[in-house]
Design a protein around this motif. Structure first.
Motif, PDB file in Angstrom:
ATOM      1  N   PRO A   1      48.050 146.855  61.611  1.00  0.00           N
ATOM      2  CA  PRO A   1      48.870 148.112  61.629  1.00  0.00           C
ATOM      3  C   PRO A   1      47.751 149.214  61.260  1.00  0.00           C
ATOM      4  O   PRO A   1      48.476 150.423  61.524  1.00  0.00           O
ATOM      5  CB  PRO A   1      49.891 147.927  60.563  1.00  0.00           C
ATOM      6  N   LEU A   2      46.951 148.753  60.424  1.00  0.00           N
ATOM      7  CA  LEU A   2      45.805 150.080  60.145  1.00  0.00           C
ATOM      8  C   LEU A   2      44.715 150.442  61.269  1.00  0.00           C
ATOM      9  O   LEU A   2      44.062 151.411  61.054  1.00  0.00           O
ATOM     10  CB  LEU A   2      44.923 149.487  59.069  1.00  0.00           C
ATOM     11  N   GLY A   3      45.011 149.869  62.467  1.00  0.00           N
ATOM     12  CA  GLY A   3      43.937 150.258  63.667  1.00  0.00           C
ATOM     13  C   GLY A   3      42.760 149.235  63.660  1.00  0.00           C
ATOM     14  O   GLY A   3      41.887 149.496  64.520  1.00  0.00           O
ATOM     15  N   TYR A   4      42.699 148.184  62.861  1.00  0.00           N
ATOM     16  CA  TYR A   4      41.660 146.983  63.100  1.00  0.00           C
ATOM     17  C   TYR A   4      41.957 146.415  64.569  1.00  0.00           C
ATOM     18  O   TYR A   4      43.050 145.838  64.400  1.00  0.00           O
ATOM     19  CB  TYR A   4      41.513 146.151  61.891  1.00  0.00           C
ATOM     20  N   ASP A   5      40.996 146.327  65.267  1.00  0.00           N
ATOM     21  CA  ASP A   5      41.269 145.894  66.632  1.00  0.00           C
ATOM     22  C   ASP A   5      40.207 144.794  67.179  1.00  0.00           C
ATOM     23  O   ASP A   5      40.457 144.512  68.254  1.00  0.00           O
ATOM     24  CB  ASP A   5      41.666 146.940  67.638  1.00  0.00           C
ATOM     25  N   VAL A   6      39.187 144.595  66.214  1.00  0.00           N
ATOM     26  CA  VAL A   6      38.073 143.816  66.651  1.00  0.00           C
ATOM     27  C   VAL A   6      37.838 142.405  65.548  1.00  0.00           C
ATOM     28  O   VAL A   6      37.846 142.831  64.401  1.00  0.00           O
ATOM     29  CB  VAL A   6      36.695 144.340  66.715  1.00  0.00           C
TER      30      VAL A   6
END
Length: 362
Positions: A103-108
């Motif tokens: 949810p914090l934008g970590y996407d990798v």
């Protein structure tokens, strides 16, 4: 749940298990990671230093470790979590971190365990996660350690959350086989950090969770001057990563908690230290998986071995044989070993492991 028999393969991983005497499984220290890969942490735990108690003082006045990690992760673009290659629980914890950070934008999700072939490798010679990124599972050919079921589940969790998988391991250079150990380590750490730094430069909005082994998460130089990957990445990017160690402390309490960095570690080596309870086993399998929602499933007697090692695998119904199974465990005659599985429908397969041929000297 249905059962089928899978054909024995020429896999190096299976051959490694075949080199282990089923009744003297720890005759060689190098066998511990192989046994863990095939679900037998119970055989390792009594003698492995990665399971021995290393009690640390609890970090005072903090809450749930996952809440603290998520809060601290807001201030950076890089979170680095380490593991012991012998403890599947550490992979389960990183899977929980991935969920908390999404949810914090970590996407990798970057993992050194992912196969990282040279840039000139293309097409059908690429690892499956590169050829078929839309698959909800990893395959055995995606990386050596990824055949362990806990690693496979980490990959499944990340994919389900929408993470992109990023390999960054240094490429093998046979010309450096005889170089001094310190030189080889420094080259590996530098190349790992360069690959991650390049990705962050090219993707300035990306937020990256990095799963590493042991000291690679070290954020400051060791007392001998050795700089590991995290320290180099910090210097290259100017980004202060959140570094989390699961290998520094263990067995300090009844629940997973945050601990104080021991005085023997250089100050600032890790931002947070996670202290997991002493490992317990139920029917020879890690109890943490039962606490996480798995069910213990008896292996049918017809699938139990009469001699030597037999690998029993449980794959999700409909997934191909190459998929990392939801559980995979090596068993010996007469053992009551359970499969650990979330609710669902599975296809069982077995692989009989041929003992390694002995040399004339043996």
């Amino acid at each position: 749940m249905t059962t089928t028999a899978s054909a024995e393969t020429a896999s190096h991983k299976i051959r490694s298990l075949g080199e282990i005497d089923p009744w003297r499984p720890l005759a060689d220290d190098a066998d511990t990671q192989t046994l863990s890969m095939f679900g037998r942490e119970d055989l390792i735990a009594p003698t492995s230093s990665d399971y021995a108690a290393m009690k640390c003082a609890p970090l005072p006045d903090v809450g749930d470790p996952m809440t603290v990690i998520a809060e601290r992760a807001r201030a950076t673009r890089i979170v680095i979590v380490n593991e012991s290659h012998e403890r599947s629980e550490h992979r389960g914890f990183t899977a929980r971190v991935a969920k908390a950070l999404s949810p914090l934008g970590y996407d990798v999700l970057a993992m050194e365990a992912l196969s990282n072939p040279p840039d000139n490798v293309t097409g059908r010679f690429l690892p499956p996660f590169r050829q078929r990124p839309e698959q909800p599972f990893l395959e055995d050919d995606d990386g050596y350690y990824l055949s362990e079921a806990g690693f496979g589940r980490l990959g499944r969790q990340a994919k389900a959350l929408g993470y992109r998988l990023l390999p960054y391991e240094a490429r093998h250079d046979p010309g450096e086989a005889n170089a001094p150990w310190e030189q080889r380590i420094a080259k590996r750490e530098e190349e790992q950090a360069q690959t991650l730094a390049a990705y962050l430069r090219e993707n300035p909005q990306a937020r990256v969770l990095v799963h590493v082994g042991y000291s690679h998460a070290g954020e400051v130089p060791h007392t001998n001057g050795q700089r590991w990957m995290a320290a180099r990445l910090k210097a290259m990017t100017g980004i202060d990563p959140l570094t989390v160690s699961q290998t520094t402390c263990r067995g300090g309490g009844a629940t997973t908690r945050l601990a104080v960095l021991p005085a023997k570690e250089p100050a600032g080596m890790f931002d947070l230290v996670v202290d997991h309870p002493t490992a317990r086993f139920v029917r020879r399998r890690p109890a943490w998986r039962l606490a996480a929602g798995d069910r213990a499933v008896a292996i049918p007697r017809a699938l139990r071995p009469m001699k030597g090692w037999r690998i029993v695998e449980a794959r999700v119904e409909g997934e191909p044989r190459g998929a990392v199974p939801m559980d995979r465990v090596a068993i010996r005659p007469g053992e009551d070993v359970a499969l650990l599985l979330p609710p669902g429908r599975y296809r069982l397969g077995v692989i009989d492991v041929a003992p390694a041929a002995k040399s004339p000297a043996q």
